[in-house]
Design an enzyme around this catalytic site. Structure first.
Site, mmCIF file in Angstrom:
data_model
loop_
_atom_site.group_PDB
_atom_site.id
_atom_site.type_symbol
_atom_site.label_atom_id
_atom_site.label_comp_id
_atom_site.label_asym_id
_atom_site.label_seq_id
_atom_site.Cartn_x
_atom_site.Cartn_y
_atom_site.Cartn_z
ATOM 1 N N TYR A 90 0.828 -1.212 0.000
ATOM 2 C CA TYR A 90 0.000 0.000 0.000
ATOM 3 C C TYR A 90 0.863 1.263 0.000
ATOM 4 C CZ TYR A 90 -4.396 -2.346 0.020
ATOM 5 O OH TYR A 90 -5.461 -3.100 -0.397
ATOM 6 N N ARG A 106 2.032 1.838 -3.466
ATOM 7 C CA ARG A 106 0.951 2.402 -4.309
ATOM 8 C C ARG A 106 0.688 3.857 -3.928
ATOM 9 N NH1 ARG A 106 -3.883 -1.556 -3.606
ATOM 10 N NH2 ARG A 106 -4.961 -0.185 -5.095
ATOM 11 N N ASP A 133 -7.700 6.038 -4.990
ATOM 12 C CA ASP A 133 -6.525 6.890 -5.247
ATOM 13 C C ASP A 133 -6.750 8.380 -5.010
ATOM 14 O OD1 ASP A 133 -7.116 6.268 -8.801
ATOM 15 O OD2 ASP A 133 -8.005 7.773 -7.475
ATOM 16 N N HIS A 142 -14.826 1.811 -1.905
ATOM 17 C CA HIS A 142 -13.760 0.914 -1.436
ATOM 18 C C HIS A 142 -12.714 1.626 -0.602
ATOM 19 C CE1 HIS A 142 -14.803 -1.886 -5.091
ATOM 20 N NE2 HIS A 142 -15.680 -1.957 -4.108
ATOM 21 N N CYS A 146 -3.874 3.696 21.463
ATOM 22 C CA CYS A 146 -3.993 2.427 22.201
ATOM 23 C C CYS A 146 -2.899 1.437 21.845
ATOM 24 C CB CYS A 146 -5.367 1.796 21.922
ATOM 25 S SG CYS A 146 -5.446 1.040 20.286
ATOM 26 N N THR A 184 -14.397 0.454 -15.674
ATOM 27 C CA THR A 184 -14.470 -0.655 -14.719
ATOM 28 C C THR A 184 -14.819 -1.943 -15.450
ATOM 29 O OG1 THR A 184 -15.525 -1.538 -12.716
ATOM 30 C CG2 THR A 184 -16.882 -0.090 -14.095
ATOM 31 N N SER A 185 -14.244 -3.050 -14.951
ATOM 32 C CA SER A 185 -14.498 -4.361 -15.564
ATOM 33 C C SER A 185 -15.843 -4.911 -15.110
ATOM 34 C CB SER A 185 -13.371 -5.323 -15.175
ATOM 35 O OG SER A 185 -13.284 -5.393 -13.741
ATOM 36 N N ALA A 214 -10.815 6.638 -21.480
ATOM 37 C CA ALA A 214 -11.652 7.597 -20.750
ATOM 38 C C ALA A 214 -11.085 9.017 -20.845
ATOM 39 C CB ALA A 214 -11.757 7.167 -19.284
HETATM 40 C C1 BV8 Z 1 -18.154 -8.204 -0.086
HETATM 41 C C2 BV8 Z 1 -9.861 -1.924 -2.454
HETATM 42 C C3 BV8 Z 1 -19.280 -9.564 1.372
HETATM 43 C C4 BV8 Z 1 -8.540 -2.513 -2.131
HETATM 44 C C5 BV8 Z 1 -11.134 -3.506 -3.809
HETATM 45 C C6 BV8 Z 1 -18.253 -14.550 -6.517
HETATM 46 C C7 BV8 Z 1 -19.186 -13.885 -7.307
HETATM 47 C C8 BV8 Z 1 -19.551 -12.580 -7.034
HETATM 48 C C9 BV8 Z 1 -18.983 -11.897 -5.955
HETATM 49 C C10 BV8 Z 1 -18.055 -12.553 -5.191
HETATM 50 C C11 BV8 Z 1 -17.682 -13.877 -5.460
HETATM 51 N N1 BV8 Z 1 -16.749 -14.234 -4.545
HETATM 52 C C12 BV8 Z 1 -16.537 -13.195 -3.692
HETATM 53 C C13 BV8 Z 1 -17.329 -12.185 -4.077
HETATM 54 C C14 BV8 Z 1 -17.431 -10.871 -3.458
HETATM 55 C C15 BV8 Z 1 -16.241 -10.014 -3.858
HETATM 56 C C16 BV8 Z 1 -16.137 -9.896 -5.354
HETATM 57 O O1 BV8 Z 1 -16.897 -9.194 -5.976
HETATM 58 N N2 BV8 Z 1 -15.161 -10.626 -5.930
HETATM 59 C C17 BV8 Z 1 -15.006 -10.591 -7.371
HETATM 60 C C18 BV8 Z 1 -13.538 -10.390 -7.722
HETATM 61 C C19 BV8 Z 1 -15.554 -11.890 -7.929
HETATM 62 N N3 BV8 Z 1 -16.532 -8.721 -3.299
HETATM 63 C C20 BV8 Z 1 -16.116 -8.436 -2.073
HETATM 64 O O2 BV8 Z 1 -15.426 -9.167 -1.392
HETATM 65 C C21 BV8 Z 1 -16.616 -7.116 -1.519
HETATM 66 N N4 BV8 Z 1 -17.147 -7.359 -0.208
HETATM 67 O O3 BV8 Z 1 -18.758 -8.719 -0.983
HETATM 68 O O4 BV8 Z 1 -18.408 -8.460 1.211
HETATM 69 C C22 BV8 Z 1 -19.764 -9.511 2.723
HETATM 70 C C23 BV8 Z 1 -21.131 -9.384 2.921
HETATM 71 C C24 BV8 Z 1 -21.599 -9.378 4.180
HETATM 72 C C25 BV8 Z 1 -20.725 -9.484 5.260
HETATM 73 C C26 BV8 Z 1 -19.341 -9.583 5.051
HETATM 74 C C27 BV8 Z 1 -18.850 -9.588 3.767
HETATM 75 C C28 BV8 Z 1 -15.471 -6.132 -1.383
HETATM 76 C C29 BV8 Z 1 -14.991 -5.744 -2.740
HETATM 77 C C30 BV8 Z 1 -13.966 -4.610 -2.617
HETATM 78 C C31 BV8 Z 1 -12.570 -5.158 -2.747
HETATM 79 N N5 BV8 Z 1 -11.620 -4.051 -2.748
HETATM 80 N N6 BV8 Z 1 -10.304 -2.467 -3.735
HETATM 81 C C32 BV8 Z 1 -7.502 -1.985 -3.046
HETATM 82 O O5 BV8 Z 1 -7.808 -1.264 -4.014
HETATM 83 O O6 BV8 Z 1 -6.326 -2.303 -2.765
HETATM 84 S S1 BV8 Z 1 -11.610 -4.089 -5.294
HETATM 85 C C33 BV8 Z 1 -10.663 -3.535 -6.567
HETATM 86 O O7 BV8 Z 1 -11.382 -3.947 -7.736
HETATM 87 C C34 BV8 Z 1 -10.524 -2.039 -6.731
HETATM 88 O O8 BV8 Z 1 -11.316 -1.253 -5.857
HETATM 89 C C35 BV8 Z 1 -11.020 -1.846 -8.152
HETATM 90 O O9 BV8 Z 1 -11.478 -0.586 -8.387
HETATM 91 C C36 BV8 Z 1 -12.102 -2.828 -8.152
HETATM 92 C C37 BV8 Z 1 -12.819 -3.110 -9.414
HETATM 93 O O10 BV8 Z 1 -11.883 -3.273 -10.398
HETATM 94 P P1 BV8 Z 1 -11.928 -2.172 -11.568
HETATM 95 O O11 BV8 Z 1 -11.926 -0.826 -10.952
HETATM 96 O O12 BV8 Z 1 -13.057 -2.496 -12.471
HETATM 97 O O13 BV8 Z 1 -10.530 -2.378 -12.223
HETATM 98 P P2 BV8 Z 1 -10.142 -3.499 -13.302
HETATM 99 O O14 BV8 Z 1 -8.665 -3.476 -13.484
HETATM 100 O O15 BV8 Z 1 -10.838 -4.776 -12.946
HETATM 101 O O16 BV8 Z 1 -10.818 -2.979 -14.660
HETATM 102 C C38 BV8 Z 1 -10.319 -1.809 -15.279
HETATM 103 C C39 BV8 Z 1 -11.267 -1.559 -16.445
HETATM 104 O O17 BV8 Z 1 -10.874 -0.344 -17.057
HETATM 105 C C40 BV8 Z 1 -11.188 -2.634 -17.505
HETATM 106 O O18 BV8 Z 1 -12.513 -2.913 -17.953
HETATM 107 C C41 BV8 Z 1 -10.366 -1.986 -18.631
HETATM 108 O O19 BV8 Z 1 -10.810 -2.424 -19.916
HETATM 109 C C42 BV8 Z 1 -10.734 -0.543 -18.445
HETATM 110 N N7 BV8 Z 1 -9.696 0.404 -18.862
HETATM 111 C C43 BV8 Z 1 -8.339 0.275 -18.768
HETATM 112 N N8 BV8 Z 1 -7.754 1.416 -19.214
HETATM 113 C C44 BV8 Z 1 -8.758 2.259 -19.569
HETATM 114 C C45 BV8 Z 1 -9.993 1.616 -19.340
HETATM 115 N N9 BV8 Z 1 -11.183 2.203 -19.595
HETATM 116 C C46 BV8 Z 1 -11.160 3.458 -20.087
HETATM 117 N N10 BV8 Z 1 -10.019 4.155 -20.318
HETATM 118 C C47 BV8 Z 1 -8.810 3.582 -20.077
HETATM 119 N N11 BV8 Z 1 -7.683 4.267 -20.336
HETATM 120 ZN ZN ZN Z 2 -6.060 2.424 18.614
#
Ligand code: BV8
Ligand code: ZN
Length: 250
Positions: A68, A71, A105, A120, A152, A190-191, A233
């Protein structure tokens, strides 16, 4: 992307009172912030489980902090790109505007966006896992000692939402309300694979919104989108906003 697509998308936006946007890592890609799942995406080198989960943090807090802080350093040295500025400008043109971001970010805020919902978390913030107190900037000690809470002595963690963690309820509720009332919902860089954020465009569509997708490739949402602005974008969003301003000026 054809001119007529962007013109029709601009027409829809120019008439809309209520607009919501969902952004992902692709909006920050042109600022040099690596995306998550692209070829050079962060996790192409590592697995989310290894780094972005509370278990991973408890197992190896130094490794997660190193990632982190690395980043955070890259993000501090970068700056918003035209996509961020276009979304900040759009906020001035639309009466009811909500920017919902998955990005941690802080670049939307630095570009001047105001009504931002961070689903997030934000890499510039940290908090104590024991007493919950928020802390500002943190660093590892000279010998790699972990940042500890001054109140703490507890371990401090980045204020981001890890996999398996629930999203901040107020941000998620606000985003859901914005999606339900939006006349136009823009999904940019976003994907659409991370839930529950990926539900928002579908919620908007089900509630009658016109959905505009801005991406360099198709995603699972593309089949639901009314308009697809194919391209970077940093190019498509400024063109869209310029077209809206021309439409409004007529
Ligand atoms: C939760 C913070 C439950 C940290 C992040 C199975 C099926 C469905 C869901 C799940 C599953 N198994 C588990 C889950 C839930 C899980 C999830 O969705 N997993 C996925 C991967 C399957 N979700 C969770 O765990 C969430 N919590 O569900 O809790 C719960 C409920 C009750 C009680 C307790 C718990 C938490 C999710 C948050 C995780 N944290 N980030 C960090 O950043 O270090 S997620 C991470 O992915 C980032 O935040 C990021 O933003 C996010 C999404 O990714 P994208 O932003 O879309 O980025 P990516 O690279 O994927 O895509 C980029 C896109 O841009 C592409 O499409 C590309 O083509 C495009 N692109 C590239 N360049 C350009 C462009 N477009 C335009 N212009 C450009 N130049
Ligand atoms: Zn503390």
């Amino acid at each position: 992307m054809s001119n007529s697509t962007i013109r029709q998308a601009a027409e829809a936006l120019a008439q809309a009172r209520s607009v919501a946007i969902l952004t992902g890592a692709g909006v920050s890609a042109e600022s040099g912030v690596a995306t998550f799942r692209g070829t050079d995406g962060i996790w192409s080198k590592m697995k989310p489980e290894e780094l972005a989960s509370f278990d991973a943090f408890l197992r190896n807090p130094a490794l997660v902090w190193e990632w982190y802080l690395h980043r955070k350093k890259l993000i501090t040295e970068t700056k918003p790109n035209p996509a961020h500025y276009a979304l900040a400008r759009l906020e001035e043109l639309v009466p009811d505007y909500t920017l919902i971001t998955q990005n941690i970010d802080d670049l939307h805020r630095r570009a001047g966006s105001r009504n931002i919902l961070e689903l997030h978390g934000n890499i510039t913030r940290s908090f104590c896992i024991d007493c919950g107190k928020q802390t500002g900037d943190v660093a590892l000690g000279e010998m790699g000692e972990l940042p500890k809470c001054v109140y703490c002595g507890g371990l401090i963690r980045p204020d981001v939402v890890w996999f398996g963690e629930i999203l901040p309820q107020d941000a998620l509720d606000g985003a859901d309300r914005a999606a339900r009332r939006a006349e136009v919902f823009i999904v940019a860089g976003t994907s659409n694979v991370v839930y529950p954020a990926a539900l928002l465009p579908r919620t908007a569509k089900l509630n009658g919104a016109t959905v505009i997708e801005c991406n360099i490739e198709h995603t699972p949402l593309s089949e639901y989108a009314d308009f697809i602005l194919e391209g970077k974008a940093g190019d498509t969003l400024p063109q869209l906003v310029a077209m809206i301003e021309r439409t409004m000026a007529r």
